[in-house]
Design a protein around this motif. Structure first.
Motif, PDB file in Angstrom:
ATOM      1  N   UNK A 177      18.333   1.879 -33.830  1.00 21.84           N
ATOM      2  CA  UNK A 177      17.557   2.668 -32.872  1.00 21.84           C
ATOM      3  C   UNK A 177      16.493   1.800 -32.209  1.00 21.84           C
ATOM      4  N   UNK A 178      15.837   0.954 -32.985  1.00 18.75           N
ATOM      5  CA  UNK A 178      14.808   0.069 -32.436  1.00 18.75           C
ATOM      6  C   UNK A 178      15.398  -0.917 -31.434  1.00 18.75           C
ATOM      7  N   UNK A 179      16.600  -1.396 -31.711  1.00 18.15           N
ATOM      8  CA  UNK A 179      17.252  -2.329 -30.783  1.00 18.15           C
ATOM      9  C   UNK A 179      17.541  -1.654 -29.452  1.00 18.15           C
ATOM     10  N   UNK A 180      18.015  -0.413 -29.493  1.00 20.07           N
ATOM     11  CA  UNK A 180      18.285   0.321 -28.257  1.00 20.07           C
ATOM     12  C   UNK A 180      16.990   0.608 -27.504  1.00 20.07           C
ATOM     13  N   UNK A 181      15.965   1.030 -28.221  1.00 19.80           N
ATOM     14  CA  UNK A 181      14.685   1.354 -27.587  1.00 19.80           C
ATOM     15  C   UNK A 181      14.101   0.129 -26.882  1.00 19.80           C
ATOM     16  N   UNK A 182      14.322  -1.030 -27.433  1.00 21.17           N
ATOM     17  CA  UNK A 182      13.716  -2.254 -26.899  1.00 21.17           C
ATOM     18  C   UNK A 182      14.457  -2.809 -25.694  1.00 21.17           C
TER      19      UNK A 182
END
Length: 404
Positions: free
Chosen positions: A266-271
């Protein structure tokens, strides 16, 4: 025929469909079926034996084999539960060439990449409106199924077809009664009839007062010219409405759940919005929510060391093919940078999902915008408390309580 080829005599077989234990993983029984070879025998609700295909190569091969029929009006067509036959979702997905090809050619211009790209601003507006509503009045929690996962695709397909969104509660309820494994055959039949009746009335209103939308185009170009009958058009419209929101709604919900359970992904997508397309392809592979491709053999087919006899039911669960270790490295791991373009989540061959470009656009925008705008999003209950939809329906969860 080779000497080690087996035929379709009655054998001890597990019941099918199988229900998932975890919402985002295939049923545990798929591995047992895979261990028996690329095709294995199962038993349907009425005791009828059928084949389940778990091999990736065999699934692709069979999905383009004209000897497998999709005609749901055939008396030997296999159904997982009684309501599937009663639902009468026969347009496109439930028919064979040449009728299938005529309908598909009629609809495909409305779902090209170019056409869908023109819809992206409208999709982003709809997603933004739903997130704004989530954040209104200082709210800190919601059930994302009714608040986001369902209304986004419902609104999009209504705008595309030219169906009044004011009627969404009616058609969402009827759709649920048609597709959920817990529905009886009588409930599914009544829901199907109600939707066809709804579209028959809507078509009449649009003939008198034309509007904008795919349904209006079909009325002018096909119904008025005699290329389509009213009942056929109502059936096509019902199929597009049901397929256009039910599967995508479940996919949005399960994607959010999976990303929340895999915070690094999720953090990778958000970034990085640039990986949204890759993330969606991986989630499509990983989740495989439309896990009930079914066919009937119209002739004997020898494949994978077995003979599928004429009249045999065949199931091709893409959740099995999409977790094939021969094709996807570490297939049970979610990796949003994988970009799994070889997946079969939209099927394969002539019946490959006509709305796949629209679904991709909705997923990319919905998932990235939700991750960006609500960075502290988290589950409000343990995943074990959510339960899963029964096998034989589109895979998903009935509710998705979150907080932030």
């Amino acid at each position: 025929m080779s000497s080690d080829t087996v035929t379709t005599e009655t054998v001890e077989a597990p019941d099918f469909p199988m229900t998932r234990g975890c919402p985002y993983h295939p049923p545990a029984g798929y591995e047992s079926l895979r261990s028996k070879g690329p095709l294995a025998r199962v038993r349907l609700y009425d005791g009828r034996p059928a084949w389940v295909v778990t091999g990736y190569a065999e699934t692709r091969q069979l999905l383009v084999d004209p000897r497998l029929s999709s005609d749901r009006t055939r008396p030997d067509f296999p159904v997982l539960v009684p309501r599937m036959a009663a639902a009468k979702l026969t347009a496109l997905v439930g028919m064979d060439p040449p009728e299938h090809d005529i309908q598909r050619r009629m609809l495909i211009p409305s779902f090209t990449v170019k056409r869908v790209n023109t819809l992206r601003p409208a999709i982003r507006r709809i997603v933004t409106e739903k997130i704004d509503a989530l954040l209104a009045d200082g709210r800190r929690s919601a059930d994302l199924v009714p608040a986001f996962a369902l209304p986004v695709p419902s609104t999009v397909i209504c705008e595309l077809l030219g169906v009044p969104y004011a009627d969404h509660e009616f058609f969402e309820l009827q759709t649920s009664r048609m597709v959920q494994a817990t529905s009886t055959a009588e409930e599914a039949a009544a829901a199907s009839a109600a939707l066809v009746g709804y579209f028959d009335d809507l078509i009449a209103r649009k003939e008198a007062e034309p509007g904008e939308g795919l349904l209006d185009e079909l009325i002018a170009d096909r119904l008025a010219t005699g290329q389509l009958g009213r009942t056929e058009l109502a059936s096509i419209a019902m199929f597009m409405l049901v397929a256009g929101h039910e599967t995508t709604a479940n996919m949005i919900g399960l994607s959010i759940l999976s990303l929340l359970e895999h915070p690094a992904q999720l953090a990778a997508l958000r970034a990085d919005e640039g990986i949204a397309s890759s993330a969606v392809e991986e989630l499509l592979r990983f989740l495989s929510v439309a896990d009930e491709l079914q066919r009937v053999a119209a002739a004997d087919i020898e494949i994978g060391g077995v003979v599928v006899k004429e009249g045999d039911g065949v199931y091709l669960p893409n959740a099995a093919a999409n977790r094939s270790p021969e094709v996807f490295e570490d297939p049970d791991t979610l990796d949003v940078r994988r970009g799994s373009r070889g997946h079969l989540a939209f099927g394969y061959g002539i019946h490959q999902c006509i709305g796949q470009n629209l679904a991709r656009a909705e997923l990319e925008i919905a998932l990235y915008e939700l991750a960006r705008r609500i960075p502290t999003l988290r589950l409000a209950e343990p995943i074990e408390a959510l339960g899963v939809k029964p096998g034989g329906s589109v895979q998903g969860v009935f509710r998705l309580p979150v907080t932030w």
